[in-house]
Design an enzyme around this catalytic site. Structure first.
Site, PDB file in Angstrom:
ATOM      1  N   CYS A 147       0.848  -1.200   0.000  1.00 59.64           N
ATOM      2  CA  CYS A 147       0.000   0.000   0.000  1.00 59.64           C
ATOM      3  C   CYS A 147       0.882   1.248   0.000  1.00 59.64           C
ATOM      4  CB  CYS A 147      -0.902  -0.066   1.240  1.00 59.64           C
ATOM      5  SG  CYS A 147      -1.812   1.421   1.627  1.00 59.64           S
ATOM      6  N   HIS A 148       0.289   2.381  -0.362  1.00 61.03           N
ATOM      7  CA  HIS A 148       1.066   3.631  -0.419  1.00 61.03           C
ATOM      8  C   HIS A 148       1.655   4.025   0.919  1.00 61.03           C
ATOM      9  CE1 HIS A 148      -1.041   3.975  -4.250  1.00 61.03           C
ATOM     10  NE2 HIS A 148       0.000   4.690  -4.593  1.00 61.03           N
ATOM     11  N   THR A 149       1.003   3.639   1.993  1.00 63.86           N
ATOM     12  CA  THR A 149       1.526   4.019   3.312  1.00 63.86           C
ATOM     13  C   THR A 149       2.865   3.334   3.584  1.00 63.86           C
ATOM     14  OG1 THR A 149      -0.755   4.199   3.982  1.00 63.86           O
ATOM     15  CG2 THR A 149       0.856   4.317   5.732  1.00 63.86           C
TER      16      THR A 149
ATOM     17  N   HIS B 276       1.040  -3.828   6.183  1.00 57.78           N
ATOM     18  CA  HIS B 276      -0.096  -3.700   7.113  1.00 57.78           C
ATOM     19  C   HIS B 276      -1.397  -4.183   6.497  1.00 57.78           C
ATOM     20  CE1 HIS B 276      -0.095  -0.089   4.645  1.00 57.78           C
ATOM     21  NE2 HIS B 276      -1.394  -0.038   4.853  1.00 57.78           N
ATOM     22  N   GLU B 277      -1.329  -4.848   5.318  1.00 55.01           N
ATOM     23  CA  GLU B 277      -2.554  -5.236   4.617  1.00 55.01           C
ATOM     24  C   GLU B 277      -2.524  -6.759   4.406  1.00 55.01           C
ATOM     25  OE1 GLU B 277      -4.710  -2.522   1.328  1.00 55.01           O
ATOM     26  OE2 GLU B 277      -3.108  -3.730   0.474  1.00 55.01           O
TER      27      GLU B 277
ATOM     28  N   CYS C 239     -10.421  -2.740  21.246  1.00 53.40           N
ATOM     29  CA  CYS C 239     -10.331  -3.387  22.565  1.00 53.40           C
ATOM     30  C   CYS C 239     -11.697  -3.540  23.217  1.00 53.40           C
ATOM     31  CB  CYS C 239      -9.385  -2.609  23.478  1.00 53.40           C
ATOM     32  SG  CYS C 239     -10.084  -1.095  24.157  1.00 53.40           S
TER      33      CYS C 239
ATOM     34  N   CYS D 159     -11.742   0.705  26.007  1.00 53.55           N
ATOM     35  CA  CYS D 159     -11.207   2.050  26.248  1.00 53.55           C
ATOM     36  C   CYS D 159     -12.310   3.093  26.039  1.00 53.55           C
ATOM     37  CB  CYS D 159     -10.005   2.332  25.359  1.00 53.55           C
ATOM     38  SG  CYS D 159     -10.400   2.634  23.625  1.00 53.55           S
TER      39      CYS D 159
ATOM     40  N   CYS E  36     -13.399   3.259  22.350  1.00 57.49           N
ATOM     41  CA  CYS E  36     -14.268   2.169  21.913  1.00 57.49           C
ATOM     42  C   CYS E  36     -15.663   2.314  22.521  1.00 57.49           C
ATOM     43  CB  CYS E  36     -13.671   0.818  22.305  1.00 57.49           C
ATOM     44  SG  CYS E  36     -12.316   0.273  21.239  1.00 57.49           S
TER      45      CYS E  36
ATOM     46  N   CYS F 263      -9.556   3.206  18.525  1.00 56.33           N
ATOM     47  CA  CYS F 263      -9.185   2.581  19.802  1.00 56.33           C
ATOM     48  C   CYS F 263      -7.789   3.037  20.213  1.00 56.33           C
ATOM     49  CB  CYS F 263      -9.208   1.056  19.628  1.00 56.33           C
ATOM     50  SG  CYS F 263      -8.595   0.152  21.060  1.00 56.33           S
TER      51      CYS F 263
ATOM     52  N   ARG G 299      -2.105   2.436  21.420  1.00 56.09           N
ATOM     53  CA  ARG G 299      -1.679   3.477  20.477  1.00 56.09           C
ATOM     54  C   ARG G 299      -0.215   3.919  20.707  1.00 56.09           C
ATOM     55  NH1 ARG G 299      -1.384   4.285  16.135  1.00 56.09           N
ATOM     56  NH2 ARG G 299       0.089   5.952  15.968  1.00 56.09           N
TER      57      ARG G 299
ATOM     58  N   CYS H 288      -6.801  -3.065   4.716  1.00 51.46           N
ATOM     59  CA  CYS H 288      -6.591  -1.612   4.578  1.00 51.46           C
ATOM     60  C   CYS H 288      -7.483  -1.011   3.495  1.00 51.46           C
ATOM     61  CB  CYS H 288      -5.124  -1.269   4.329  1.00 51.46           C
ATOM     62  SG  CYS H 288      -4.831   0.514   4.212  1.00 51.46           S
TER      63      CYS H 288
ATOM     64  N   ARG I 156      -3.325  -2.953  -7.081  1.00 48.22           N
ATOM     65  CA  ARG I 156      -2.608  -3.577  -5.984  1.00 48.22           C
ATOM     66  C   ARG I 156      -1.805  -4.781  -6.472  1.00 48.22           C
ATOM     67  NH1 ARG I 156      -3.595   0.189  -2.864  1.00 48.22           N
ATOM     68  NH2 ARG I 156      -4.283  -0.040  -0.716  1.00 48.22           N
TER      69      ARG I 156
HETATM   70  N1  APR Z   1      -6.518  15.060  -9.561  1.00 49.56           N
HETATM   71  C1  APR Z   1      -7.197  13.940  -9.904  1.00 49.56           C
HETATM   72  N2  APR Z   1      -6.687  12.701  -9.783  1.00 49.56           N
HETATM   73  C2  APR Z   1      -5.437  12.588  -9.324  1.00 49.56           C
HETATM   74  C3  APR Z   1      -4.661  13.700  -8.947  1.00 49.56           C
HETATM   75  C4  APR Z   1      -5.256  15.006  -9.095  1.00 49.56           C
HETATM   76  N3  APR Z   1      -4.610  16.109  -8.764  1.00 49.56           N
HETATM   77  N4  APR Z   1      -3.467  13.264  -8.509  1.00 49.56           N
HETATM   78  C5  APR Z   1      -3.493  11.913  -8.583  1.00 49.56           C
HETATM   79  N5  APR Z   1      -4.684  11.502  -9.079  1.00 49.56           N
HETATM   80  C6  APR Z   1      -5.143  10.128  -9.261  1.00 49.56           C
HETATM   81  C7  APR Z   1      -4.119   9.170  -9.832  1.00 49.56           C
HETATM   82  O1  APR Z   1      -4.112   9.189 -11.252  1.00 49.56           O
HETATM   83  C8  APR Z   1      -4.586   7.823  -9.281  1.00 49.56           C
HETATM   84  O2  APR Z   1      -5.470   7.161 -10.164  1.00 49.56           O
HETATM   85  O3  APR Z   1      -5.448   9.598  -7.991  1.00 49.56           O
HETATM   86  C9  APR Z   1      -5.347   8.175  -8.007  1.00 49.56           C
HETATM   87  C10 APR Z   1      -4.661   7.721  -6.712  1.00 49.56           C
HETATM   88  O4  APR Z   1      -4.663   6.348  -6.689  1.00 49.56           O
HETATM   89  P1  APR Z   1      -3.484   5.470  -6.070  1.00 49.56           P
HETATM   90  O5  APR Z   1      -2.199   6.164  -6.322  1.00 49.56           O
HETATM   91  O6  APR Z   1      -3.667   4.086  -6.590  1.00 49.56           O
HETATM   92  O7  APR Z   1      -3.752   5.538  -4.492  1.00 49.56           O
HETATM   93  P2  APR Z   1      -4.679   4.681  -3.518  1.00 49.56           P
HETATM   94  O8  APR Z   1      -4.057   3.386  -3.191  1.00 49.56           O
HETATM   95  O9  APR Z   1      -6.078   4.657  -4.042  1.00 49.56           O
HETATM   96  O10 APR Z   1      -4.619   5.596  -2.211  1.00 49.56           O
HETATM   97  C11 APR Z   1      -5.091   6.927  -2.253  1.00 49.56           C
HETATM   98  O11 APR Z   1      -5.328   7.009   0.116  1.00 49.56           O
HETATM   99  O12 APR Z   1      -4.524   5.405   1.565  1.00 49.56           O
HETATM  100  C12 APR Z   1      -4.333   6.661   1.045  1.00 49.56           C
HETATM  101  O13 APR Z   1      -1.967   7.010   1.159  1.00 49.56           O
HETATM  102  C13 APR Z   1      -3.032   6.720   0.288  1.00 49.56           C
HETATM  103  O14 APR Z   1      -3.176   9.020   0.089  1.00 49.56           O
HETATM  104  C14 APR Z   1      -3.316   7.815  -0.643  1.00 49.56           C
HETATM  105  C15 APR Z   1      -4.781   7.657  -0.992  1.00 49.56           C
HETATM  106 ZN    ZN Z   2     -10.413   0.547  22.500  1.00 49.73          ZN
END
Ligand code: APR
Ligand code: ZN
Length: 369
Positions: free
Chosen positions: A40-42, A62-63, A92, A95, A98, A106, A110, A169, A364
């Site tokens: 994931c992006h995180t 984390h996924e 939990c 807390c 929750c 929760c 943390r 996630c 993904r």
């Molecule tokens: N305007 C429109 N669309 C945009 C822009 C913009 N300015 N910038 C990026 N995009 C589009 C991209 O083309 C892409 O299709 O946003 C989409 C983002 O998708 P992913 O990169 O696949 O991200 P995703 O996994 O969906 O997560 C999105 O959520 O969990 C958080 O950290 C993650 O901040 C991220 C967000």
């Molecule tokens: Zn809790």
């Protein structure tokens, strides 16, 4: 015990597959064998070094999804052999948070989780005597992990690991934002900014609850086809719109959207998402994670005239309660996860999985062990 893990030794360096030592579960903890994990992006954000809370060395991820292999004393809610999804937001049920019934955040573990440690303040991972941090309380880039009991959701035994891991996630974040945070009602007009893994889940949840217009906004027109498959009714590429995007969207929705979702993490888009909401009642939900230190802005008049700005983490979902339900929805064909998983490859190719994500070529990649 010896486990196989992808270790992040330092920011911006490729992950390295290592044999790491893992201590077994203590009281209230469980040992889980991870069978599959999304990337994931995180994870990428922390690996980049831009995350001020990022710690190294660490085992990211984390996924995930896996099987309980051993339980410590006092563990009551899961047993050996149960299929589970690790929760970076635990539940939990005791807390203040929750019990409030108003939030899923929760706070039971943390502080230690934020330090990359188990609730007793130690790490269970080490490499040749050197401590390795846990990550988001999960570290699913390891084939075995130890988790507090409150951080595992027990799921049904026929759920395929390489699909339901995404419920840990992205899937829950997008679906929960619609159902728990915004509470979108039938007939509502919805705008979704960003059609990645998170945005597509917002779309399929909006469709599920009976939204009317489901408008997807993305700079990449290649995202259109899949988004339509998930339920998008209208597509807007901002680079093809003449003039400003906000009035264009207000026009398209005949007065503004009832609900908007920012699924990119871009503070300029967050402002657009708020301002294209309907006067008097439109609600905008921030789902995407902006970079550390960034700030959002708008004219207060936007809020005075009834627009509402909200945010959501893990889709407002209470993990142990809601995650098993979302797994059921997938197994019953109510939601689509299969089309979110473009590639399945072994953990050894974890760096390739990050490359694919950065190129934007996949929704993904799922890694297996
Ligand atoms: N305007 C429109 N669309 C945009 C822009 C913009 N300015 N910038 C990026 N995009 C589009 C991209 O083309 C892409 O299709 O946003 C989409 C983002 O998708 P992913 O990169 O696949 O991200 P995703 O996994 O969906 O997560 C999105 O959520 O969990 C958080 O950290 C993650 O901040 C991220 C967000
Ligand atoms: Zn809790």
């Amino acid at each position: 015990m010896d486990v196989k893990a992808a270790v992040a030794f330092a920011p911006s360096q490729p992950l390295s597959i290592e044999t790491v030592q893992l201590e077994g579960p203590k009281s209230g903890e469980v040992l889980v064998e991870i069978k599959a994990t999304g990337v994931c992006h995180t994870d990428a954000y922390t690996l980049s070094g831009a995350d001020p809370e990022g710690l190294f060395p660490a085992i990211l991820g984390h996924e995930g999804a896996g099987v309980v292999m051993e339980v410590g004393d006092e563990v009551k809610s899961v047993k050996v052999g149960d299929r589970v999804i690790p929760l970076y937001t635990p539940e939990c049920r005791q807390c203040e948070y929750c019990l409030s019934g108003k939030t899923n955040l929760c706070q039971a573990i943390r502080i230690t989780q934020g330090k990359g440690l188990m609730p007793d303040g130690t790490s269970r991972f080490s490499l040749n005597g050197q401590m390795i941090h846990h990550y988001m309380g999960t570290s699913t880039f390891s084939n075995y992990i130890v988790l507090p009991e409150i951080a595992v959701a027990k799921i049904r035994e026929d759920a395929p690991f390489d699909k339901v891991c995404l419920i840990g996630c992205g899937v829950t974040t997008g679906i929960g934002a619609v159902i728990n945070t915004a509470k979108v009602e039938p007939g509502a007009n919805v705008v979704v900014f960003g059609l990645g893994g998170v945005g597509l889940n917002v779309i399929q949840a909006a469709k599920m609850v009976g939204a009317n217009m489901i408008i997807g906004v993305d700079l990449n027109s290649k995202k259109r086809e899949l988004a339509e498959k998930f339920g998008m009714t209208h597509f807007v590429n901002p680079s093809e719109v003449e003039g400003d995007l906000v009035p264009y969207l207000v026009d398209l929705t005949k007065g503004g959207a009832d609900y908007t979702f920012e699924c990119i993490g871009n503070i300029k888009v967050m402002r657009q998402a708020l301002e294209c909401c309907h006067k008097g009642w439109g609600v905008s939900v921030i789902v995407g994670v902006a970079g550390a230190g960034q700030e959002i802005s708008t004219r207060p008049f936007q809020l005075v005239t009834g627009r509402v700005w909200k945010g959501t983490a893990f889709g407002g979902a209470k993990g142990r309660t809601d995650v098993p339900k979302i797994v059921d929805w997938y197994m019953n064909g109510k939601i689509n996860i299969d089309d979110l998983v473009n590639k399945i490859m072994p953990i050894e190719q974890v760096n390739e999985a990050f490359d694919l994500m950065h190129k934007g070529e996949v929704i993904r990649t799922v890694l297996t062990f």
